[in-house]
Design a protein around this motif. Structure first.
Motif, mmCIF file in Angstrom:
data_model
loop_
_atom_site.group_PDB
_atom_site.id
_atom_site.type_symbol
_atom_site.label_atom_id
_atom_site.label_comp_id
_atom_site.label_asym_id
_atom_site.label_seq_id
_atom_site.Cartn_x
_atom_site.Cartn_y
_atom_site.Cartn_z
ATOM 1 N N HIS A 20 -28.631 19.157 19.750
ATOM 2 C CA HIS A 20 -29.274 18.906 18.463
ATOM 3 C C HIS A 20 -28.470 17.944 17.587
ATOM 4 C CE1 HIS A 20 -31.909 22.026 19.901
ATOM 5 N NE2 HIS A 20 -32.787 21.541 19.044
ATOM 6 N N LEU A 21 -27.176 17.862 17.800
ATOM 7 C CA LEU A 21 -26.384 16.847 17.111
ATOM 8 C C LEU A 21 -26.807 15.453 17.574
ATOM 9 C CD1 LEU A 21 -24.066 15.994 15.247
ATOM 10 C CD2 LEU A 21 -22.524 16.283 17.205
ATOM 11 N N SER B 271 -39.717 14.975 5.498
ATOM 12 C CA SER B 271 -39.235 15.940 4.511
ATOM 13 C C SER B 271 -38.096 16.747 5.117
ATOM 14 C CB SER B 271 -40.359 16.884 4.081
ATOM 15 O OG SER B 271 -40.655 17.811 5.093
ATOM 16 N N PHE B 272 -37.143 17.100 4.282
ATOM 17 C CA PHE B 272 -36.022 17.904 4.760
ATOM 18 C C PHE B 272 -36.513 19.250 5.290
ATOM 19 C CE2 PHE B 272 -32.804 21.161 4.115
ATOM 20 C CZ PHE B 272 -31.788 20.652 4.914
ATOM 21 N N THR B 273 -37.472 19.849 4.596
ATOM 22 C CA THR B 273 -38.001 21.154 5.015
ATOM 23 C C THR B 273 -38.643 21.070 6.390
ATOM 24 O OG1 THR B 273 -38.417 21.690 2.699
ATOM 25 C CG2 THR B 273 -39.514 23.056 4.338
ATOM 26 N N GLY B 274 -39.449 20.031 6.596
ATOM 27 C CA GLY B 274 -40.095 19.848 7.899
ATOM 28 C C GLY B 274 -39.089 19.609 9.010
ATOM 29 N N ALA C 123 -34.940 24.028 13.739
ATOM 30 C CA ALA C 123 -34.719 25.468 13.940
ATOM 31 C C ALA C 123 -35.557 25.992 15.101
ATOM 32 C CB ALA C 123 -35.045 26.236 12.660
ATOM 33 N N VAL C 124 -36.826 25.636 15.138
ATOM 34 C CA VAL C 124 -37.700 26.074 16.242
ATOM 35 C C VAL C 124 -37.177 25.514 17.562
ATOM 36 C CG1 VAL C 124 -40.015 25.852 17.228
ATOM 37 C CG2 VAL C 124 -39.739 26.436 14.815
ATOM 38 N N SER C 125 -36.805 24.245 17.560
ATOM 39 C CA SER C 125 -36.290 23.619 18.772
ATOM 40 C C SER C 125 -35.023 24.315 19.260
ATOM 41 C CB SER C 125 -36.014 22.135 18.512
ATOM 42 O OG SER C 125 -35.454 21.524 19.654
ATOM 43 N N ALA C 126 -34.087 24.595 18.371
ATOM 44 C CA ALA C 126 -32.823 25.220 18.766
ATOM 45 C C ALA C 126 -33.037 26.633 19.302
ATOM 46 C CB ALA C 126 -31.856 25.241 17.584
ATOM 47 N N VAL C 127 -33.860 27.412 18.625
ATOM 48 C CA VAL C 127 -34.091 28.801 19.061
ATOM 49 C C VAL C 127 -34.792 28.838 20.415
ATOM 50 C CG1 VAL C 127 -35.388 30.914 18.539
ATOM 51 C CG2 VAL C 127 -34.047 29.787 16.746
ATOM 52 N N THR C 128 -35.841 28.044 20.582
ATOM 53 C CA THR C 128 -36.555 28.054 21.861
ATOM 54 C C THR C 128 -35.693 27.465 22.973
ATOM 55 O OG1 THR C 128 -37.682 25.973 21.337
ATOM 56 C CG2 THR C 128 -38.849 28.026 20.827
#
Length: 74
Positions: free
Chosen positions: A18-19, A37-40, A46-51
């Motif tokens: 992810h880095l 957007s920062f939120t998006g 987050a979804v990518s890292a968890v999955t």
């Protein structure tokens, strides 16, 4: 090898992945006029890292393939 050490290696791999994705996204954003957007971005990462971490554990993939009739997965 202890499960804790395996999780550490997995999470290190996911963090490095992810880095690199962050650096590539910064490069794309510098070249192309994209609205982000920062939120998006945070939600997507987050979804990518968890999955990524979940499926890299291999047992979820083994379980899934076993339940859809593809038992030849190592």
């Amino acid at each position: 090898m202890s499960p804790r050490r395996r999780w550490g290696a997995c999470l290190g791999h996911v963090a490095q992945y992810h880095l690199v994705m962050t650096m590539m996204l910064a490069l794309v954003r510098a070249v192309l006029p994209l609205q982000m957007s920062f939120t998006g971005l945070a939600a997507g990462f987050a979804v990518s890292a968890v999955t990524h971490a979940f499926f890299d554990r291999r047992w979820p993939v083994r379980w899934l393939l076993g339940h859809v009739g593809s038992k030849g997965f190592p």
